[in-house]
Design a protein around this motif. Sequence first.
Motif, PDB file in Angstrom:
ATOM      1  N   GLN A  76       0.772  -1.234   0.045  1.00 52.93           N
ATOM      2  CA  GLN A  76       0.012  -0.009   0.173  1.00 52.93           C
ATOM      3  C   GLN A  76       0.900   1.306   0.135  1.00 52.93           C
ATOM      4  OE1 GLN A  76      -2.977   0.049   3.163  1.00 52.93           O
ATOM      5  NE2 GLN A  76      -4.355  -1.484   2.101  1.00 52.93           N
ATOM      6  N   SER A  77       2.167   1.013  -0.254  1.00 53.94           N
ATOM      7  CA  SER A  77       2.945   2.163  -0.128  1.00 53.94           C
ATOM      8  C   SER A  77       2.732   3.104  -1.509  1.00 53.94           C
ATOM      9  CB  SER A  77       4.415   2.010  -0.018  1.00 53.94           C
ATOM     10  OG  SER A  77       4.841   1.339  -1.296  1.00 53.94           O
ATOM     11  N   ARG A  78       3.361   4.357  -1.578  1.00 52.77           N
ATOM     12  CA  ARG A  78       3.021   5.262  -2.792  1.00 52.77           C
ATOM     13  C   ARG A  78       4.068   4.675  -3.734  1.00 52.77           C
ATOM     14  NH1 ARG A  78       7.053   8.891  -3.004  1.00 52.77           N
ATOM     15  NH2 ARG A  78       6.132  10.321  -4.455  1.00 52.77           N
ATOM     16  N   TYR A  79       5.017   3.835  -3.804  1.00 56.41           N
ATOM     17  CA  TYR A  79       5.952   3.685  -4.444  1.00 56.41           C
ATOM     18  C   TYR A  79       5.273   2.539  -5.508  1.00 56.41           C
ATOM     19  CZ  TYR A  79       9.932   0.755  -6.206  1.00 56.41           C
ATOM     20  OH  TYR A  79      10.890  -0.017  -7.375  1.00 56.41           O
ATOM     21  N   HIS A  80       5.571   3.071  -6.906  1.00 59.09           N
ATOM     22  CA  HIS A  80       5.306   2.113  -7.953  1.00 59.09           C
ATOM     23  C   HIS A  80       6.601   1.793  -8.781  1.00 59.09           C
ATOM     24  CE1 HIS A  80       3.087   1.207 -11.474  1.00 59.09           C
ATOM     25  NE2 HIS A  80       2.206   0.965 -10.818  1.00 59.09           N
ATOM     26  N   HIS A  81       6.907   0.597  -8.766  1.00 59.47           N
ATOM     27  CA  HIS A  81       7.846   0.157  -9.497  1.00 59.47           C
ATOM     28  C   HIS A  81       8.157   0.322 -10.994  1.00 59.47           C
ATOM     29  CE1 HIS A  81      11.338  -2.712 -10.145  1.00 59.47           C
ATOM     30  NE2 HIS A  81      10.862  -3.305 -11.208  1.00 59.47           N
ATOM     31  N   ALA A  82       6.846   0.433 -11.694  1.00 59.82           N
ATOM     32  CA  ALA A  82       7.062   0.531 -13.277  1.00 59.82           C
ATOM     33  C   ALA A  82       7.493   2.287 -13.185  1.00 59.82           C
ATOM     34  CB  ALA A  82       5.903   0.191 -13.980  1.00 59.82           C
ATOM     35  N   LYS A  83       7.153   3.081 -12.239  1.00 60.15           N
ATOM     36  CA  LYS A  83       7.148   4.487 -12.377  1.00 60.15           C
ATOM     37  C   LYS A  83       8.587   4.980 -12.068  1.00 60.15           C
ATOM     38  CE  LYS A  83       2.212   5.392 -12.588  1.00 60.15           C
ATOM     39  NZ  LYS A  83       1.101   6.109 -11.869  1.00 60.15           N
ATOM     40  N   GLU A  84       9.231   4.452 -11.194  1.00 61.26           N
ATOM     41  CA  GLU A  84      10.221   5.048 -10.474  1.00 61.26           C
ATOM     42  C   GLU A  84      11.509   4.229 -10.816  1.00 61.26           C
ATOM     43  OE1 GLU A  84      10.088   6.363  -6.441  1.00 61.26           O
ATOM     44  OE2 GLU A  84       8.022   6.505  -6.764  1.00 61.26           O
ATOM     45  N   LEU A  85      12.571   4.992 -11.074  1.00 66.07           N
ATOM     46  CA  LEU A  85      13.844   4.398 -11.238  1.00 66.07           C
ATOM     47  C   LEU A  85      15.024   4.654 -10.296  1.00 66.07           C
ATOM     48  CD1 LEU A  85      15.453   2.996 -13.623  1.00 66.07           C
ATOM     49  CD2 LEU A  85      16.128   5.066 -14.499  1.00 66.07           C
ATOM     50  N   LEU A  94       7.042   4.083   2.274  1.00 71.35           N
ATOM     51  CA  LEU A  94       6.358   5.622   2.419  1.00 71.35           C
ATOM     52  C   LEU A  94       4.745   5.350   2.058  1.00 71.35           C
ATOM     53  CD1 LEU A  94       7.078   8.566   3.422  1.00 71.35           C
ATOM     54  CD2 LEU A  94       7.482   8.893   0.970  1.00 71.35           C
ATOM     55  N   GLN A  95       3.923   5.827   3.175  1.00 74.69           N
ATOM     56  CA  GLN A  95       2.524   5.763   2.882  1.00 74.69           C
ATOM     57  C   GLN A  95       2.031   6.776   2.308  1.00 74.69           C
ATOM     58  OE1 GLN A  95       1.043   2.685   3.452  1.00 74.69           O
ATOM     59  NE2 GLN A  95       3.100   2.147   3.691  1.00 74.69           N
ATOM     60  N   LYS A  96       0.581   6.851   1.527  1.00 72.34           N
ATOM     61  CA  LYS A  96       0.227   7.947   1.028  1.00 72.34           C
ATOM     62  C   LYS A  96      -0.197   9.094   1.774  1.00 72.34           C
ATOM     63  CE  LYS A  96      -1.461   5.019  -2.970  1.00 72.34           C
ATOM     64  NZ  LYS A  96      -2.393   4.478  -3.429  1.00 72.34           N
ATOM     65  N   GLU A  97      -0.427   8.697   3.081  1.00 70.01           N
ATOM     66  CA  GLU A  97      -1.008   9.801   4.086  1.00 70.01           C
ATOM     67  C   GLU A  97       0.206  10.736   4.301  1.00 70.01           C
ATOM     68  OE1 GLU A  97      -1.559   6.439   4.443  1.00 70.01           O
ATOM     69  OE2 GLU A  97      -3.648   6.503   4.159  1.00 70.01           O
ATOM     70  N   THR A  98       1.322  10.123   4.460  1.00 71.53           N
ATOM     71  CA  THR A  98       2.222  10.943   4.778  1.00 71.53           C
ATOM     72  C   THR A  98       2.852  11.975   3.864  1.00 71.53           C
ATOM     73  OG1 THR A  98       3.919   9.319   4.027  1.00 71.53           O
ATOM     74  CG2 THR A  98       3.447   9.246   6.517  1.00 71.53           C
ATOM     75  N   VAL A  99       2.606  11.698   2.500  1.00 72.86           N
ATOM     76  CA  VAL A  99       2.558  12.989   1.870  1.00 72.86           C
ATOM     77  C   VAL A  99       1.321  13.535   1.061  1.00 72.86           C
ATOM     78  CG1 VAL A  99       4.716  11.598   0.505  1.00 72.86           C
ATOM     79  CG2 VAL A  99       2.606  11.005  -0.121  1.00 72.86           C
ATOM     80  N   CYS A 100       0.379  13.675   1.990  1.00 70.49           N
ATOM     81  CA  CYS A 100      -0.629  14.459   1.971  1.00 70.49           C
ATOM     82  C   CYS A 100      -1.762  14.113   0.870  1.00 70.49           C
ATOM     83  CB  CYS A 100      -0.374  15.848   1.942  1.00 70.49           C
ATOM     84  SG  CYS A 100       0.459  16.499   3.319  1.00 70.49           S
ATOM     85  N   VAL A 101      -1.790  12.827   0.523  1.00 66.93           N
ATOM     86  CA  VAL A 101      -2.791  12.329  -0.517  1.00 66.93           C
ATOM     87  C   VAL A 101      -3.903  11.772   0.545  1.00 66.93           C
ATOM     88  CG1 VAL A 101      -3.293  10.504  -2.174  1.00 66.93           C
ATOM     89  CG2 VAL A 101      -0.961  11.570  -2.001  1.00 66.93           C
ATOM     90  N   GLU A 102      -5.145  12.146  -0.176  1.00 72.05           N
ATOM     91  CA  GLU A 102      -6.282  11.652   0.874  1.00 72.05           C
ATOM     92  C   GLU A 102      -6.682   9.995   0.660  1.00 72.05           C
ATOM     93  OE1 GLU A 102      -8.376  13.454   2.993  1.00 72.05           O
ATOM     94  OE2 GLU A 102      -6.941  14.961   2.794  1.00 72.05           O
ATOM     95  N   THR A 103      -6.884   9.411   1.642  1.00 71.22           N
ATOM     96  CA  THR A 103      -7.177   7.729   1.656  1.00 71.22           C
ATOM     97  C   THR A 103      -8.171   7.589   2.541  1.00 71.22           C
ATOM     98  OG1 THR A 103      -5.371   7.393   3.291  1.00 71.22           O
ATOM     99  CG2 THR A 103      -4.730   7.398   0.787  1.00 71.22           C
ATOM    100  N   PHE A 104      -8.460   6.394   2.695  1.00 70.75           N
ATOM    101  CA  PHE A 104      -9.610   6.107   3.858  1.00 70.75           C
ATOM    102  C   PHE A 104      -9.216   6.044   5.111  1.00 70.75           C
ATOM    103  CE2 PHE A 104      -7.487   2.386   2.816  1.00 70.75           C
ATOM    104  CZ  PHE A 104      -7.266   1.612   4.003  1.00 70.75           C
TER     105      PHE A 104
END
Length: 167
Positions: A76-85, A94-104
């Motif tokens: 559930q982390s914000r890391y996406h293998h295909a997008k980041e090098l 790193l979770q989405k909430e810690t970078v101010c992305v709204e989740t449940f």
Amino acid sequence: MIKIRNTSYKPNLEHEGKFLLPLPSPPPPSTKGIWFTELKPHERLFFHQTLNSVRKSRRYSPNPNIPFDNLDFNLQSRYHHAKELFPEKVDTVLQKETVCVETFRVLRNTKDVIIKKPDPLGHPLRISGIKEKISPHSVKLINSGHRTQLTNNGFSRQPADGNFFHY
């Protein structure tokens, strides 16, 4: 949207799960005040629920998407293998909430209040007909003042060559 402190005895966890049974509620205060004004300290401690105490309670059923172990957190982390090098080590957890992305998930006991935006003009837009249209070539549109000449004092142009003459 603005977040304000939740002063209620019950935290706002409706987005994260559902309540199976109601939480114990304190008696209503006799005067206008906050729910804990007339309670003894041990009663206030009993009725006040924190985010963690409600999540651990049997009266609450959490969302099944809540992570329980290390693998769930990594998925559930914000890391996406295909997008980041060449990501940093911290990016994989790193979770989405810690970078101010709204989740449940709810991290603080706050309420969301929607504030109506003010009009950018400061007043509502009114559309109406124009009563008079002044020509942009009018002498009356010149900067006004006591020395501004609004007439030509007897001078006029000749129709043939445009020269000024005085009667």
